[in-house]
Motif scaffolding. Sequence first.
Motif, mmCIF file in Angstrom:
data_model
loop_
_atom_site.group_PDB
_atom_site.id
_atom_site.type_symbol
_atom_site.label_atom_id
_atom_site.label_comp_id
_atom_site.label_asym_id
_atom_site.label_seq_id
_atom_site.Cartn_x
_atom_site.Cartn_y
_atom_site.Cartn_z
ATOM 1 N N ASN A 3 0.818 -1.214 0.000
ATOM 2 C CA ASN A 3 0.000 0.000 0.000
ATOM 3 C C ASN A 3 0.849 1.259 0.000
ATOM 4 N N LEU A 4 1.988 1.209 0.685
ATOM 5 C CA LEU A 4 2.828 2.396 0.806
ATOM 6 C C LEU A 4 3.830 2.540 -0.333
ATOM 7 N N PHE A 5 4.404 1.428 -0.799
ATOM 8 C CA PHE A 5 5.589 1.509 -1.649
ATOM 9 C C PHE A 5 5.475 0.805 -3.008
ATOM 10 N N SER A 6 4.277 0.435 -3.452
ATOM 11 C CA SER A 6 4.172 -0.357 -4.689
ATOM 12 C C SER A 6 4.533 0.433 -5.941
ATOM 13 N N ASN A 40 18.137 -1.734 5.869
ATOM 14 C CA ASN A 40 18.414 -0.302 5.966
ATOM 15 C C ASN A 40 18.637 0.310 4.585
ATOM 16 N N GLY A 41 19.190 -0.452 3.642
ATOM 17 C CA GLY A 41 19.336 0.037 2.270
ATOM 18 C C GLY A 41 17.986 0.263 1.613
ATOM 19 N N LEU A 42 17.057 -0.676 1.834
ATOM 20 C CA LEU A 42 15.704 -0.503 1.300
ATOM 21 C C LEU A 42 15.041 0.725 1.924
ATOM 22 N N MET A 43 15.219 0.879 3.233
ATOM 23 C CA MET A 43 14.616 2.020 3.921
ATOM 24 C C MET A 43 15.189 3.332 3.372
ATOM 25 N N HIS A 44 16.505 3.388 3.164
ATOM 26 C CA HIS A 44 17.114 4.623 2.654
ATOM 27 C C HIS A 44 16.699 4.889 1.209
ATOM 28 N N ASP A 45 16.529 3.837 0.400
ATOM 29 C CA ASP A 45 16.027 4.033 -0.956
ATOM 30 C C ASP A 45 14.621 4.615 -0.943
ATOM 31 N N LEU A 46 13.782 4.124 -0.055
ATOM 32 C CA LEU A 46 12.413 4.628 0.031
ATOM 33 C C LEU A 46 12.347 5.997 0.689
ATOM 34 N N TRP A 47 13.381 6.351 1.421
ATOM 35 C CA TRP A 47 13.431 7.634 2.114
ATOM 36 C C TRP A 47 13.746 8.784 1.156
ATOM 37 N N LYS A 48 14.270 8.468 -0.015
ATOM 38 C CA LYS A 48 14.639 9.512 -0.985
ATOM 39 C C LYS A 48 13.385 10.230 -1.457
ATOM 40 N N GLY A 49 13.407 11.508 -1.303
ATOM 41 C CA GLY A 49 12.249 12.311 -1.672
ATOM 42 C C GLY A 49 12.424 12.954 -3.032
ATOM 43 N N GLU A 50 11.458 13.748 -3.371
ATOM 44 C CA GLU A 50 11.443 14.433 -4.664
ATOM 45 C C GLU A 50 12.671 15.321 -4.838
ATOM 46 N N SER A 51 13.051 16.039 -3.799
ATOM 47 C CA SER A 51 14.203 16.942 -3.911
ATOM 48 C C SER A 51 15.500 16.147 -4.114
ATOM 49 N N TRP A 52 15.614 14.976 -3.487
ATOM 50 C CA TRP A 52 16.817 14.153 -3.676
ATOM 51 C C TRP A 52 16.942 13.741 -5.127
ATOM 52 N N TRP A 53 15.855 13.288 -5.746
ATOM 53 C CA TRP A 53 15.906 12.867 -7.151
ATOM 54 C C TRP A 53 16.264 14.040 -8.058
ATOM 55 N N PHE A 54 15.705 15.235 -7.789
ATOM 56 C CA PHE A 54 16.015 16.405 -8.618
ATOM 57 C C PHE A 54 17.475 16.818 -8.473
ATOM 58 N N ARG A 55 18.030 16.763 -7.256
ATOM 59 C CA ARG A 55 19.442 17.096 -7.046
ATOM 60 C C ARG A 55 20.363 16.140 -7.781
ATOM 61 N N ASN A 56 19.913 14.916 -8.016
ATOM 62 C CA ASN A 56 20.728 13.909 -8.695
ATOM 63 C C ASN A 56 20.333 13.742 -10.161
ATOM 64 N N ASN A 57 19.804 14.834 -10.745
ATOM 65 C CA ASN A 57 19.450 14.886 -12.168
ATOM 66 C C ASN A 57 18.508 13.769 -12.593
ATOM 67 N N ASP A 58 17.509 13.508 -11.784
ATOM 68 C CA ASP A 58 16.483 12.524 -12.100
ATOM 69 C C ASP A 58 15.169 13.076 -11.575
ATOM 70 N N TRP A 59 14.100 12.358 -11.717
ATOM 71 C CA TRP A 59 12.821 12.857 -11.239
ATOM 72 C C TRP A 59 11.932 11.709 -10.802
ATOM 73 N N CYS A 60 10.994 12.039 -9.954
ATOM 74 C CA CYS A 60 9.917 11.129 -9.594
ATOM 75 C C CYS A 60 8.648 11.957 -9.490
ATOM 76 N N THR A 61 7.537 11.325 -9.738
ATOM 77 C CA THR A 61 6.265 12.028 -9.711
ATOM 78 C C THR A 61 5.825 12.223 -8.265
ATOM 79 N N PRO A 62 5.507 13.442 -7.864
ATOM 80 C CA PRO A 62 5.026 13.647 -6.490
ATOM 81 C C PRO A 62 3.827 12.751 -6.200
ATOM 82 N N ILE A 99 8.381 10.191 6.279
ATOM 83 C CA ILE A 99 8.617 9.400 7.486
ATOM 84 C C ILE A 99 8.120 7.963 7.366
ATOM 85 N N TRP A 100 7.296 7.645 6.361
ATOM 86 C CA TRP A 100 6.719 6.300 6.234
ATOM 87 C C TRP A 100 7.751 5.187 6.156
ATOM 88 N N PRO A 101 8.819 5.308 5.370
ATOM 89 C CA PRO A 101 9.796 4.204 5.325
ATOM 90 C C PRO A 101 10.442 3.923 6.675
#
Length: 150
Positions: A3-6, A40-62, A99-101
Amino acid sequence: GMNLFSSVKAGEWIGVYGNFRTFPWSLITLFRSSTGEVWNGLMHDLWKGESWWFRNNDWCTPADLYDLSGSYDVLESKCLVGENGQPNSCVSTIFGVNIWPVIFFVSYTLFITFMLFNLVVAVILEGYEEGKNSAEQRMLERCVMCWKKR
């Protein structure tokens, strides 16, 4: 987890062999996490927010724009689907904080760790109790008493 991460964008640890997109892969991912492998790697991957993806020249849909009830064609027409048709949403936030992850993985890890620890202790104690009252144990104690008398 589903429900949270699919629909979360794939990262370093969230990918083909560790994801929450289907029920079987969710079970496999949670089993891996319960053994301590890369939770912890999975948690940190899920912790990446929109700003993290933009700073790393990528994007995710809000997450508020990613309508899961819509069909694939609608999501694709809005360019909300990532490369090769993979989901591409950011994780939902609470007042701008992702905070969900942390809540999910820390509580899951604590629960599984305590449950498995209690199971192992129960098996050891049961084995001890069974061995303590066996006929072989009584015979061994009788032999030890006889040897001590000599």
